[in-house]
Write a protein that holds these residues in place. Sequence first.
Motif, PDB file in Angstrom:
ATOM      1  N   VAL A 197      28.880  45.601  38.855  1.00 39.64           N
ATOM      2  CA  VAL A 197      28.692  46.898  38.200  1.00 39.64           C
ATOM      3  C   VAL A 197      29.913  47.264  37.363  1.00 39.64           C
ATOM      4  O   VAL A 197      29.790  47.805  36.262  1.00 39.64           O
ATOM      5  CB  VAL A 197      28.405  47.994  39.250  1.00 39.64           C
ATOM      6  CG1 VAL A 197      28.370  49.368  38.596  1.00 39.64           C
ATOM      7  CG2 VAL A 197      27.095  47.703  39.971  1.00 39.64           C
ATOM      8  N   LYS A 198      31.102  46.942  37.864  1.00 43.00           N
ATOM      9  CA  LYS A 198      32.327  47.370  37.186  1.00 43.00           C
ATOM     10  C   LYS A 198      33.382  46.267  37.107  1.00 43.00           C
ATOM     11  O   LYS A 198      33.839  45.897  36.033  1.00 43.00           O
ATOM     12  CB  LYS A 198      32.905  48.594  37.905  1.00 43.00           C
ATOM     13  CG  LYS A 198      34.193  49.155  37.317  1.00 43.00           C
ATOM     14  CD  LYS A 198      34.614  50.419  38.051  1.00 43.00           C
ATOM     15  CE  LYS A 198      35.966  50.929  37.590  1.00 43.00           C
ATOM     16  NZ  LYS A 198      35.951  51.363  36.184  1.00 43.00           N
ATOM     17  N   SER A 199      33.767  45.736  38.265  1.00 44.53           N
ATOM     18  CA  SER A 199      34.940  44.860  38.318  1.00 44.53           C
ATOM     19  C   SER A 199      34.772  43.572  37.518  1.00 44.53           C
ATOM     20  O   SER A 199      35.665  43.183  36.757  1.00 44.53           O
ATOM     21  CB  SER A 199      35.264  44.518  39.777  1.00 44.53           C
ATOM     22  OG  SER A 199      35.575  45.677  40.504  1.00 44.53           O
ATOM     23  N   ILE A 200      33.646  42.878  37.708  1.00 45.44           N
ATOM     24  CA  ILE A 200      33.469  41.591  37.031  1.00 45.44           C
ATOM     25  C   ILE A 200      33.442  41.747  35.515  1.00 45.44           C
ATOM     26  O   ILE A 200      34.170  41.037  34.804  1.00 45.44           O
ATOM     27  CB  ILE A 200      32.212  40.865  37.558  1.00 45.44           C
ATOM     28  CG1 ILE A 200      32.415  40.472  39.026  1.00 45.44           C
ATOM     29  CG2 ILE A 200      31.910  39.624  36.712  1.00 45.44           C
ATOM     30  CD1 ILE A 200      31.202  39.828  39.675  1.00 45.44           C
ATOM     31  N   PRO A 201      32.637  42.664  34.960  1.00 42.66           N
ATOM     32  CA  PRO A 201      32.657  42.792  33.494  1.00 42.66           C
ATOM     33  C   PRO A 201      34.003  43.254  32.945  1.00 42.66           C
ATOM     34  O   PRO A 201      34.400  42.837  31.853  1.00 42.66           O
ATOM     35  CB  PRO A 201      31.550  43.814  33.209  1.00 42.66           C
ATOM     36  CG  PRO A 201      31.281  44.504  34.497  1.00 42.66           C
ATOM     37  CD  PRO A 201      31.585  43.509  35.564  1.00 42.66           C
ATOM     38  N   GLU A 202      34.715  44.103  33.690  1.00 42.09           N
ATOM     39  CA  GLU A 202      36.031  44.530  33.212  1.00 42.09           C
ATOM     40  C   GLU A 202      36.990  43.353  33.125  1.00 42.09           C
ATOM     41  O   GLU A 202      37.712  43.188  32.139  1.00 42.09           O
ATOM     42  CB  GLU A 202      36.602  45.607  34.141  1.00 42.09           C
ATOM     43  CG  GLU A 202      35.942  46.958  33.985  1.00 42.09           C
ATOM     44  CD  GLU A 202      36.585  48.025  34.848  1.00 42.09           C
ATOM     45  OE1 GLU A 202      36.294  49.206  34.614  1.00 42.09           O
ATOM     46  OE2 GLU A 202      37.373  47.683  35.760  1.00 42.09           O
ATOM     47  N   GLU A 203      36.996  42.532  34.169  1.00 40.56           N
ATOM     48  CA  GLU A 203      37.892  41.362  34.153  1.00 40.56           C
ATOM     49  C   GLU A 203      37.536  40.420  33.019  1.00 40.56           C
ATOM     50  O   GLU A 203      38.411  39.910  32.309  1.00 40.56           O
ATOM     51  CB  GLU A 203      37.808  40.644  35.500  1.00 40.56           C
ATOM     52  CG  GLU A 203      38.589  39.341  35.574  1.00 40.56           C
ATOM     53  CD  GLU A 203      37.733  38.127  35.249  1.00 40.56           C
ATOM     54  OE1 GLU A 203      38.237  37.228  34.540  1.00 40.56           O
ATOM     55  OE2 GLU A 203      36.565  38.066  35.686  1.00 40.56           O
ATOM     56  N   ARG A 204      36.248  40.192  32.813  1.00 44.94           N
ATOM     57  CA  ARG A 204      35.827  39.244  31.780  1.00 44.94           C
ATOM     58  C   ARG A 204      36.036  39.792  30.372  1.00 44.94           C
ATOM     59  O   ARG A 204      36.164  39.015  29.420  1.00 44.94           O
ATOM     60  CB  ARG A 204      34.368  38.850  32.015  1.00 44.94           C
ATOM     61  CG  ARG A 204      34.227  37.983  33.265  1.00 44.94           C
ATOM     62  CD  ARG A 204      32.822  37.569  33.592  1.00 44.94           C
ATOM     63  NE  ARG A 204      32.845  36.598  34.688  1.00 44.94           N
ATOM     64  CZ  ARG A 204      31.767  36.115  35.283  1.00 44.94           C
ATOM     65  NH1 ARG A 204      30.560  36.516  34.902  1.00 44.94           N
ATOM     66  NH2 ARG A 204      31.882  35.232  36.269  1.00 44.94           N
ATOM     67  N   ASN A 205      36.088  41.100  30.256  1.00 43.35           N
ATOM     68  CA  ASN A 205      36.385  41.713  28.958  1.00 43.35           C
ATOM     69  C   ASN A 205      37.879  41.893  28.717  1.00 43.35           C
ATOM     70  O   ASN A 205      38.281  42.426  27.679  1.00 43.35           O
ATOM     71  CB  ASN A 205      35.684  43.071  28.841  1.00 43.35           C
ATOM     72  CG  ASN A 205      34.187  42.933  28.652  1.00 43.35           C
ATOM     73  OD1 ASN A 205      33.720  41.978  28.041  1.00 43.35           O
ATOM     74  ND2 ASN A 205      33.422  43.872  29.182  1.00 43.35           N
ATOM     75  N   LYS A 206      38.700  41.451  29.686  1.00 44.32           N
ATOM     76  CA  LYS A 206      40.167  41.497  29.547  1.00 44.32           C
ATOM     77  C   LYS A 206      40.646  42.900  29.172  1.00 44.32           C
ATOM     78  O   LYS A 206      41.407  43.089  28.220  1.00 44.32           O
ATOM     79  CB  LYS A 206      40.636  40.491  28.487  1.00 44.32           C
ATOM     80  CG  LYS A 206      40.154  39.068  28.689  1.00 44.32           C
ATOM     81  CD  LYS A 206      40.758  38.440  29.918  1.00 44.32           C
ATOM     82  CE  LYS A 206      40.362  36.980  30.059  1.00 44.32           C
ATOM     83  NZ  LYS A 206      40.826  36.375  31.315  1.00 44.32           N
ATOM     84  N   ILE A 207      40.213  43.895  29.946  1.00 41.48           N
ATOM     85  CA  ILE A 207      40.468  45.271  29.527  1.00 41.48           C
ATOM     86  C   ILE A 207      41.936  45.673  29.619  1.00 41.48           C
ATOM     87  O   ILE A 207      42.319  46.705  29.066  1.00 41.48           O
ATOM     88  CB  ILE A 207      39.611  46.266  30.333  1.00 41.48           C
ATOM     89  CG1 ILE A 207      40.007  46.260  31.817  1.00 41.48           C
ATOM     90  CG2 ILE A 207      38.136  45.975  30.171  1.00 41.48           C
ATOM     91  CD1 ILE A 207      39.406  47.425  32.586  1.00 41.48           C
ATOM     92  N   TYR A 208      42.753  44.895  30.318  1.00 40.63           N
ATOM     93  CA  TYR A 208      44.169  45.258  30.423  1.00 40.63           C
ATOM     94  C   TYR A 208      45.058  44.385  29.542  1.00 40.63           C
ATOM     95  O   TYR A 208      46.272  44.348  29.725  1.00 40.63           O
ATOM     96  CB  TYR A 208      44.643  45.155  31.878  1.00 40.63           C
ATOM     97  CG  TYR A 208      43.866  46.028  32.833  1.00 40.63           C
ATOM     98  CD1 TYR A 208      43.516  47.322  32.487  1.00 40.63           C
ATOM     99  CD2 TYR A 208      43.476  45.550  34.076  1.00 40.63           C
ATOM    100  CE1 TYR A 208      42.788  48.127  33.354  1.00 40.63           C
ATOM    101  CE2 TYR A 208      42.752  46.347  34.950  1.00 40.63           C
ATOM    102  CZ  TYR A 208      42.409  47.634  34.587  1.00 40.63           C
ATOM    103  OH  TYR A 208      41.692  48.421  35.449  1.00 40.63           O
TER     104      TYR A 208
END
Length: 320
Positions: free
Chosen positions: A223-234
């Motif tokens: 829901v949140k963690s996997i797509p954020e990591e894959r989108n390199k949000i940091y």
Amino acid sequence: MGKEQLAKSLKEILGLRWSPVAVKLMKPGEEIPKGLMEPPMPLRYCQSIIAARRGNCLYMPPRKHACPDGSGILGMVEMSEKLRSGALYLLFKKLPNIECAQKMIASRPEFETGSHTATVLAPLEKATFVPDVVIFTLWPEQAMWLCCAKTYSSGERQNFITSGYNSSCADLTVQVIKSGEMNISFGCYGGRASSEIDDFELYVSIPYGQLQDVTDALQKLSVKSIPEERNKIYMPPIMDNVGIPGVQEDGSVEILIDTDRCIGCELCAAFCPGSVLEMVEIDGKKKSSVIAIENCSSCYTCVGQCPQKAIQLKHRTKVG
């Protein structure tokens, strides 16, 4: 959730290239599951995993196992003295002396001879049997999320036992069945030398009884963690300057907040580990505001969490 739906969910969430492989070790007296075929030629156990991930449903009695080391470890045949002694490891120059070879053999997990009569393997979605373990071929990032999913409900860190020797039979199958815990393997000499596993792939094996919980956890993480990591949000823009001669920071950072874009969701303030931000009222609406810039470590969490892209970090640099 049935095996077909489990496989579908796992493939979609993790982005798997290959089907997870369902594996069962047949015990004496058990009926052969339906829908399986014997391979036309003997295969190593590690090769049969590769064949199953490609869609084949296999029944492999001892005569179809090409590797006597693997079939011995799996408890189907008596292991020869030449294999049991460790002498072959010295001939292959995989270990320096007989003491090391015997220590490795003594510590590896094995089943008692005669405890199993065959191995059966199939893509998880096609399995007509209840597996003992499910073996994944993964990239390291996908393996990371399986570990996160295993930790999700318990909070426990994962401990792996592996050696680079007898990976598919000992580490991925016997170890997991005996311990009841997930294990990881990087493959072994025989497994990599005789199959198409890519250099950047590794294996993770999970007891089938835990697969539903792991899949449920992955669905929540997706829901949140996997797509954020894959989108390199940091990923900070300042990375563009790393390694450029003469470019240096002057040690200060400025947080720029576009209050017109800010919707007052409070995610930036909630996620900030340094309590740099808080919500204030501007024209009757909640907006993010900087209250302790000296606590900012430039982690870019606020930038990554902002759904409106309303926050920027500006590092002052100088050339010279």
